[in-house]
Design a protein around this motif. Structure first.
Motif, PDB file in Angstrom:
ATOM      1  N   LEU A 264       3.635   2.208  -2.892  1.00 12.31           N
ATOM      2  CA  LEU A 264       4.828   2.462  -2.090  1.00 12.31           C
ATOM      3  C   LEU A 264       4.613   3.624  -1.129  1.00 12.31           C
ATOM      4  O   LEU A 264       5.078   3.599   0.014  1.00 12.31           O
ATOM      5  CB  LEU A 264       6.024   2.754  -3.016  1.00 12.31           C
ATOM      6  CG  LEU A 264       6.568   1.548  -3.799  1.00 12.31           C
ATOM      7  CD1 LEU A 264       7.626   2.015  -4.808  1.00 12.31           C
ATOM      8  CD2 LEU A 264       7.162   0.518  -2.846  1.00 12.31           C
ATOM      9  N   ALA A 265       3.909   4.644  -1.594  1.00 13.34           N
ATOM     10  CA  ALA A 265       3.633   5.801  -0.736  1.00 13.34           C
ATOM     11  C   ALA A 265       2.736   5.409   0.431  1.00 13.34           C
ATOM     12  O   ALA A 265       2.964   5.833   1.574  1.00 13.34           O
ATOM     13  CB  ALA A 265       2.985   6.910  -1.556  1.00 13.34           C
ATOM     14  N   ARG A 266       1.717   4.576   0.163  1.00 13.74           N
ATOM     15  CA  ARG A 266       0.833   4.135   1.240  1.00 13.74           C
ATOM     16  C   ARG A 266       1.584   3.279   2.239  1.00 13.74           C
ATOM     17  O   ARG A 266       1.397   3.379   3.466  1.00 13.74           O
ATOM     18  CB  ARG A 266      -0.357   3.359   0.668  1.00 13.74           C
ATOM     19  CG  ARG A 266      -1.416   4.256   0.051  1.00 13.74           C
ATOM     20  CD  ARG A 266      -2.741   3.527  -0.078  1.00 13.74           C
ATOM     21  NE  ARG A 266      -2.645   2.408  -1.009  1.00 13.74           N
ATOM     22  CZ  ARG A 266      -2.897   2.490  -2.312  1.00 13.74           C
ATOM     23  NH1 ARG A 266      -3.238   3.664  -2.839  1.00 13.74           N
ATOM     24  NH2 ARG A 266      -2.815   1.424  -3.076  1.00 13.74           N
ATOM     25  N   GLY A 267       2.490   2.401   1.710  1.00 15.62           N
ATOM     26  CA  GLY A 267       3.283   1.569   2.607  1.00 15.62           C
ATOM     27  C   GLY A 267       4.207   2.382   3.490  1.00 15.62           C
ATOM     28  O   GLY A 267       4.348   2.103   4.686  1.00 15.62           O
ATOM     29  N   ALA A 268       4.812   3.418   2.918  1.00 15.33           N
ATOM     30  CA  ALA A 268       5.697   4.283   3.695  1.00 15.33           C
ATOM     31  C   ALA A 268       4.912   5.043   4.762  1.00 15.33           C
ATOM     32  O   ALA A 268       5.396   5.239   5.881  1.00 15.33           O
ATOM     33  CB  ALA A 268       6.415   5.260   2.763  1.00 15.33           C
ATOM     34  N   ALA A 269       3.697   5.479   4.413  1.00 15.07           N
ATOM     35  CA  ALA A 269       2.871   6.223   5.361  1.00 15.07           C
ATOM     36  C   ALA A 269       2.465   5.341   6.545  1.00 15.07           C
ATOM     37  O   ALA A 269       2.423   5.776   7.692  1.00 15.07           O
ATOM     38  CB  ALA A 269       1.640   6.778   4.660  1.00 15.07           C
ATOM     39  N   GLN A 270       2.161   4.065   6.282  1.00 17.96           N
ATOM     40  CA  GLN A 270       1.738   3.153   7.331  1.00 17.96           C
ATOM     41  C   GLN A 270       2.878   2.823   8.294  1.00 17.96           C
ATOM     42  O   GLN A 270       2.673   2.709   9.503  1.00 17.96           O
ATOM     43  CB  GLN A 270       1.178   1.852   6.718  1.00 17.96           C
ATOM     44  CG  GLN A 270      -0.160   2.049   6.019  1.00 17.96           C
ATOM     45  CD  GLN A 270      -0.606   0.815   5.263  1.00 17.96           C
ATOM     46  OE1 GLN A 270       0.096  -0.192   5.202  1.00 17.96           O
ATOM     47  NE2 GLN A 270      -1.794   0.875   4.671  1.00 17.96           N
ATOM     48  N   THR A 271       4.083   2.639   7.736  1.00 20.71           N
ATOM     49  CA  THR A 271       5.228   2.307   8.578  1.00 20.71           C
ATOM     50  C   THR A 271       5.682   3.477   9.443  1.00 20.71           C
ATOM     51  O   THR A 271       6.278   3.305  10.494  1.00 20.71           O
ATOM     52  CB  THR A 271       6.419   1.841   7.723  1.00 20.71           C
ATOM     53  OG1 THR A 271       6.726   2.843   6.740  1.00 20.71           O
ATOM     54  CG2 THR A 271       6.089   0.542   7.021  1.00 20.71           C
ATOM     55  N   SER A 272       5.399   4.705   8.950  1.00 20.25           N
ATOM     56  CA  SER A 272       5.790   5.885   9.726  1.00 20.25           C
ATOM     57  C   SER A 272       4.726   6.217  10.785  1.00 20.25           C
ATOM     58  O   SER A 272       4.993   6.910  11.736  1.00 20.25           O
ATOM     59  CB  SER A 272       5.987   7.077   8.794  1.00 20.25           C
ATOM     60  OG  SER A 272       4.791   7.414   8.127  1.00 20.25           O
TER      61      SER A 272
END
Length: 272
Positions: A264-272
């Motif tokens: 989830l953290a990696r996904g949030a980082a990519q979307t930001s």
């Protein structure tokens, strides 16, 4: 006479069922910010789904099949699965209530609170209240020397049962009462791990079928206790079995939580 050592052990055991959940809840609130409301909902889930609904099913089943407790394997399968189904589906309902009513973040603290409340009220109602009752009976009836008069006033159908209970209190070794402290610690840890697993499934962190996994894991952990109730294994074996299952489950759930949190953290980082 019930020995002083046994009375002291009962007192320590009863006190621990009240103190242990409070200590765990305080630590969890400071470390993960779990709300008191999530713990209250967890306690309510146990009362409604385990005591009332599951208890009602047991009353119906044992009335229809009075010989079931005398068949250890069938009894163990039924009792363990019933506990798993009612308590884990109850947890799902509890998380739905929390999702609609709790303003705190829907993070792991919510799951921890649910598990602590569930396991804590179970310890208080099933062990704490029963141990206090045994302590009162030991002091006010057995050690007071009024056992015979008390038994004489009971109906014939109850006299033998109560007499055996008195005999059990007199003959049970003092250390036996202290085993409940370890047993309740294991049970609370189990409920916390299962709550986190069901929460992850409920919130979509893992597949929804992991709710079925929680039901089966709960049943597996309870199998030893059911076999102990049937007289097949000793209390030490039952607790050892519960400990092994709980440790394996807790390590598995922790690994799942860490891996999904990282994703989830990696996904949030990519979307930001």
């Amino acid at each position: 006479m019930v020995t002083t050592a046994s009375l002291a052990s009962m007192g320590v055991s009863a006190l621990s069922t009240f103190v242990l959940p409070i200590i765990i809840l305080v630590v969890a609130r400071r470390r993960w910010g779990c709300s008191l409301w999530s713990a209250a909902v967890g306690a309510l889930v146990f009362v409604v789904f385990a005591l009332l609904l599951e208890g009602g099913l047991h009353a119906l089943v044992f009335t229809a099949l009075p010989n079931l407790p005398s068949k250890p394997m069938l009894y163990a399968i039924y009792a363990a699965l019933a506990a798993g189904v009612f308590e884990e589906l109850g947890r799902v309902c509890g998380f739905a209530v929390l999702q609609a009513s709790d303003r705190h973040p829907d993070d792991v603290g919510r799951a921890l609170g649910m598990g602590i409340g569930h396991g804590g009220i179970e310890a208080i109602l099933l062990v704490g209240v029963a141990t206090i009752s045994s302590l009162v009976i030991s002091v006010s009836i057995i050690n007071a020397g009024t056992s015979e008069a008390f038994l004489a006033g009971l109906p014939d159908a109850q006299r033998d049962i109560v007499a055996r209970q008195f005999e059990l209190l007199i003959n049970t070794p003092a250390p036996f009462y202290l085993l409940s402290i370890g047993e309740r610690t294991i049970a609370i840890a189990l409920h916390i791990a299962l709550s986190v697993l069901v929460w992850m499934a409920f919130t979509g962190r893992v597949r929804r079928w992991w709710i079925l996994g929680a039901i089966l894991a709960h049943a597996l952990a309870d199998a030893g206790a059911a076999l102990y109730q049937s007289g097949v294994v000793s209390v030490v074996v039952a607790q050892g079995w519960a400990l092994i299952v709980t440790v394996i489950l807790a390590l598995t759930v922790r690994r799942m939580y860490v891996s999904t949190t990282a994703l989830l953290a990696r996904g949030a980082a990519q979307t930001s």
